[in-house]
Write a protein that holds these residues in place. Structure first.
Motif, PDB file in Angstrom:
ATOM      1  N   GLN A 130      14.049  29.260  29.551  1.00 17.50           N
ATOM      2  CA  GLN A 130      13.829  28.229  28.541  1.00 17.50           C
ATOM      3  C   GLN A 130      12.573  28.463  27.696  1.00 17.50           C
ATOM      4  O   GLN A 130      12.305  27.687  26.779  1.00 17.50           O
ATOM      5  CB  GLN A 130      13.723  26.859  29.225  1.00 17.50           C
ATOM      6  CG  GLN A 130      15.024  26.421  29.877  1.00 17.50           C
ATOM      7  CD  GLN A 130      14.932  25.016  30.413  1.00 17.50           C
ATOM      8  OE1 GLN A 130      13.937  24.642  31.012  1.00 17.50           O
ATOM      9  NE2 GLN A 130      15.967  24.233  30.196  1.00 17.50           N
ATOM     10  N   ARG A 131      11.841  29.535  27.957  1.00 17.46           N
ATOM     11  CA  ARG A 131      10.637  29.805  27.169  1.00 17.46           C
ATOM     12  C   ARG A 131      10.995  30.082  25.713  1.00 17.46           C
ATOM     13  O   ARG A 131      11.975  30.772  25.409  1.00 17.46           O
ATOM     14  CB  ARG A 131       9.916  31.030  27.721  1.00 17.46           C
ATOM     15  CG  ARG A 131       9.108  30.791  28.967  1.00 17.46           C
ATOM     16  CD  ARG A 131       8.788  32.110  29.655  1.00 17.46           C
ATOM     17  NE  ARG A 131       8.321  33.128  28.722  1.00 17.46           N
ATOM     18  CZ  ARG A 131       8.392  34.434  28.987  1.00 17.46           C
ATOM     19  NH1 ARG A 131       8.926  34.863  30.102  1.00 17.46           N
ATOM     20  NH2 ARG A 131       7.935  35.307  28.099  1.00 17.46           N
ATOM     21  N   ALA A 132      10.182  29.564  24.801  1.00 24.17           N
ATOM     22  CA  ALA A 132      10.432  29.760  23.372  1.00 24.17           C
ATOM     23  C   ALA A 132      10.165  31.199  22.940  1.00 24.17           C
ATOM     24  O   ALA A 132      10.778  31.692  21.997  1.00 24.17           O
ATOM     25  CB  ALA A 132       9.546  28.804  22.559  1.00 24.17           C
ATOM     26  N   ASP A 133       9.236  31.907  23.626  1.00 20.90           N
ATOM     27  CA  ASP A 133       8.858  33.256  23.202  1.00 20.90           C
ATOM     28  C   ASP A 133       9.633  34.346  23.930  1.00 20.90           C
ATOM     29  O   ASP A 133       9.272  35.513  23.895  1.00 20.90           O
ATOM     30  CB  ASP A 133       7.352  33.468  23.427  1.00 20.90           C
ATOM     31  CG  ASP A 133       6.966  33.367  24.904  1.00 20.90           C
ATOM     32  OD1 ASP A 133       7.734  32.765  25.690  1.00 20.90           O
ATOM     33  OD2 ASP A 133       5.891  33.879  25.273  1.00 20.90           O
ATOM     34  N   LEU A 134      10.714  33.987  24.578  1.00 21.00           N
ATOM     35  CA  LEU A 134      11.497  34.938  25.364  1.00 21.00           C
ATOM     36  C   LEU A 134      12.216  35.914  24.439  1.00 21.00           C
ATOM     37  O   LEU A 134      12.809  35.505  23.443  1.00 21.00           O
ATOM     38  CB  LEU A 134      12.524  34.173  26.195  1.00 21.00           C
ATOM     39  CG  LEU A 134      13.024  34.824  27.489  1.00 21.00           C
ATOM     40  CD1 LEU A 134      11.877  34.975  28.468  1.00 21.00           C
ATOM     41  CD2 LEU A 134      14.122  33.963  28.103  1.00 21.00           C
ATOM     42  N   MET A 184      12.821  49.430  23.196  1.00 25.69           N
ATOM     43  CA  MET A 184      12.691  49.150  21.760  1.00 25.69           C
ATOM     44  C   MET A 184      13.064  47.692  21.471  1.00 25.69           C
ATOM     45  O   MET A 184      12.444  47.049  20.621  1.00 25.69           O
ATOM     46  CB  MET A 184      13.596  50.100  20.961  1.00 25.69           C
ATOM     47  CG  MET A 184      13.168  51.556  21.042  1.00 25.69           C
ATOM     48  SD  MET A 184      14.353  52.682  20.250  1.00 25.69           S
ATOM     49  CE  MET A 184      14.066  52.307  18.519  1.00 25.69           C
ATOM     50  N   LEU A 185      14.059  47.188  22.176  1.00 22.49           N
ATOM     51  CA  LEU A 185      14.458  45.786  22.007  1.00 22.49           C
ATOM     52  C   LEU A 185      13.362  44.862  22.534  1.00 22.49           C
ATOM     53  O   LEU A 185      13.016  43.852  21.915  1.00 22.49           O
ATOM     54  CB  LEU A 185      15.773  45.541  22.736  1.00 22.49           C
ATOM     55  CG  LEU A 185      16.332  44.115  22.735  1.00 22.49           C
ATOM     56  CD1 LEU A 185      16.589  43.639  21.317  1.00 22.49           C
ATOM     57  CD2 LEU A 185      17.629  44.057  23.550  1.00 22.49           C
ATOM     58  N   ARG A 186      12.784  45.224  23.670  1.00 21.14           N
ATOM     59  CA  ARG A 186      11.726  44.416  24.274  1.00 21.14           C
ATOM     60  C   ARG A 186      10.499  44.350  23.368  1.00 21.14           C
ATOM     61  O   ARG A 186       9.816  43.329  23.292  1.00 21.14           O
ATOM     62  CB  ARG A 186      11.355  45.009  25.642  1.00 21.14           C
ATOM     63  CG  ARG A 186      10.436  44.139  26.479  1.00 21.14           C
ATOM     64  CD  ARG A 186      10.150  44.766  27.822  1.00 21.14           C
ATOM     65  NE  ARG A 186      11.319  44.770  28.690  1.00 21.14           N
ATOM     66  CZ  ARG A 186      12.003  45.866  29.034  1.00 21.14           C
ATOM     67  NH1 ARG A 186      11.631  47.057  28.583  1.00 21.14           N
ATOM     68  NH2 ARG A 186      13.052  45.783  29.834  1.00 21.14           N
ATOM     69  N   THR A 191      16.590  44.244  16.986  1.00 20.00           N
ATOM     70  CA  THR A 191      17.030  42.878  17.256  1.00 20.00           C
ATOM     71  C   THR A 191      18.234  42.915  18.182  1.00 20.00           C
ATOM     72  O   THR A 191      18.835  43.974  18.412  1.00 20.00           O
ATOM     73  CB  THR A 191      17.420  42.152  15.959  1.00 20.00           C
ATOM     74  OG1 THR A 191      18.624  42.760  15.434  1.00 20.00           O
ATOM     75  CG2 THR A 191      16.309  42.235  14.922  1.00 20.00           C
ATOM     76  N   ALA A 192      18.608  41.750  18.703  1.00 25.09           N
ATOM     77  CA  ALA A 192      19.789  41.677  19.568  1.00 25.09           C
ATOM     78  C   ALA A 192      21.037  42.098  18.799  1.00 25.09           C
ATOM     79  O   ALA A 192      21.942  42.730  19.365  1.00 25.09           O
ATOM     80  CB  ALA A 192      19.946  40.255  20.107  1.00 25.09           C
ATOM     81  N   GLY A 193      21.111  41.760  17.503  1.00 18.12           N
ATOM     82  CA  GLY A 193      22.250  42.172  16.688  1.00 18.12           C
ATOM     83  C   GLY A 193      22.342  43.675  16.555  1.00 18.12           C
ATOM     84  O   GLY A 193      23.425  44.267  16.668  1.00 18.12           O
ATOM     85  N   HIS A 194      21.209  44.336  16.305  1.00 20.58           N
ATOM     86  CA  HIS A 194      21.185  45.800  16.268  1.00 20.58           C
ATOM     87  C   HIS A 194      21.649  46.379  17.599  1.00 20.58           C
ATOM     88  O   HIS A 194      22.451  47.319  17.643  1.00 20.58           O
ATOM     89  CB  HIS A 194      19.752  46.299  16.001  1.00 20.58           C
ATOM     90  CG  HIS A 194      19.278  46.093  14.604  1.00 20.58           C
ATOM     91  ND1 HIS A 194      18.117  45.420  14.309  1.00 20.58           N
ATOM     92  CD2 HIS A 194      19.804  46.456  13.409  1.00 20.58           C
ATOM     93  CE1 HIS A 194      17.943  45.398  13.000  1.00 20.58           C
ATOM     94  NE2 HIS A 194      18.962  46.013  12.426  1.00 20.58           N
ATOM     95  N   ALA A 195      21.121  45.810  18.686  1.00 22.42           N
ATOM     96  CA  ALA A 195      21.411  46.345  20.015  1.00 22.42           C
ATOM     97  C   ALA A 195      22.894  46.243  20.344  1.00 22.42           C
ATOM     98  O   ALA A 195      23.480  47.162  20.929  1.00 22.42           O
ATOM     99  CB  ALA A 195      20.581  45.606  21.068  1.00 22.42           C
TER     100      ALA A 195
END
Length: 296
Positions: A130-134, A184-186, A191-195
């Motif tokens: 639930q963290r906003a910065d996850l 690279m995603l981390r 982005t998640a879309g790229h991944a």
């Protein structure tokens, strides 16, 4: 007696745990939950099995400044320390505990819960999700932990966490990426879309380097991933008959109508062949899995 013990060992249920996490992680501007009492900060200890290991210093400094001005408004969720009398272990709220130390606060409001070791870990994972910065990968790892360690299904997580099942399924797919691309995603370079697009690419590492070097959009990445796959298929695909016989086409049509999905039959002259079923979304995949499981 044994029946009560067994039921307790199963935990109190994801929805009940969620209620406690939502109390502990609510934003400070929300109406505060009444604390059970205040505890000296030196008698509160973090959970040694807390899956979250890093806390951004800048964010902690901001929270510490807020605590100096307004105090700790939302109480921590704690349990009695399993090994030290009159001490407490944090279940949810370690970030507030760390910031309170920086703000030199001497005691903290707490809500005491009787959680088992398993439930403490489960709540810690849920709180992290639930963290906003996850970042997307951290969120995916949280879902995977809840599924692997506690047996939760995607459907159960979606319902309890107010997420769509497709959101959880798409994030879990990111864990299939090679380690270099996960990093690279981390780091935010992808982005998640790229991944997700890279998952279908023939050369994901090469395409990832193009994304970073040229600032490719997700749509451009998807187009390049698809183009590469199509060119590979054209070069490796064995010659196929130019026309299927009428019986095969009729059978394809019957199966497609019965299943509500596109069915293709590739029948070879030697009698062998392949049946391909195409689904358009995750709901259809679920239907297909249910249909196949009925044949067991």
């Amino acid at each position: 007696m044994s029946e009560k013990k067994e039921r307790r060992g199963l935990g109190r249920g994801l929805s009940a745990l969620m209620a406690d996490v939502n109390l502990g992680a609510a934003p400070q501007e929300n109406a505060p939950r009444r604390a059970d009492f205040y505890v000296p900060i030196e008698k509160i200890e973090p959970n040694p099995d807390q899956p979250r290991r890093t806390f951004a210093p800048e964010a902690l400094q901001e929270l510490a400044a807020s605590i100096r001005e307004k105090g700790v408004i939302q109480p921590l969720i704690v349990r009695k320390h399993p090994g030290r009398a009159e001490h407490y272990e944090i279940v949810a709220g370690e970030r507030r505990w760390r910031a309170a130390q920086m703000a030199q606060v001497h005691e903290l409001p707490v809500i005491v819960r009787d959680f088992s070791d398993t439930e403490v870990l489960e709540v810690a994972i849920i709180e992290n999700i639930q963290r906003a910065d996850l970042n997307p990968l951290e969120e995916a790892l949280g879902y995977r932990q809840l599924m692997d360690r506690f047996g939760h299904t995607q459907e159960k997580l979606a319902e309890a966490l107010s997420k769509s099942r497709s959101h959880i399924a798409n994030l879990l797919r990111l864990l299939q990426l090679p380690d270099e691309l996960q990093e690279m995603l981390r780091e935010g370079r992808l982005t998640a879309g790229h991944a997700r697009a890279l998952l279908t690419a023939d050369d994901p590492h090469g395409l990832a380097r193009q994304i970073v070097a040229n600032g490719l959009s997700v749509r451009e990445t998807e187009r390049l991933a698809k183009k590469g796959g199509e060119s590979t298929k054209k070069s490796t695909r064995s010659p196929r008959p130019t026309e299927k016989d009428a019986d095969t086409r009729a059978l394809e049509a019957d199966l497609s109508a019965a299943m509500g999905m596109s069915v293709a039959i590739d029948h070879q002259p030697d009698g062998a062949g392949r049946v391909s079923i195409s689904y358009k979304d995750l709901d259809q995949l679920d239907q297909l899995c249910q249909l196949l499981s009925n044949f067991r």
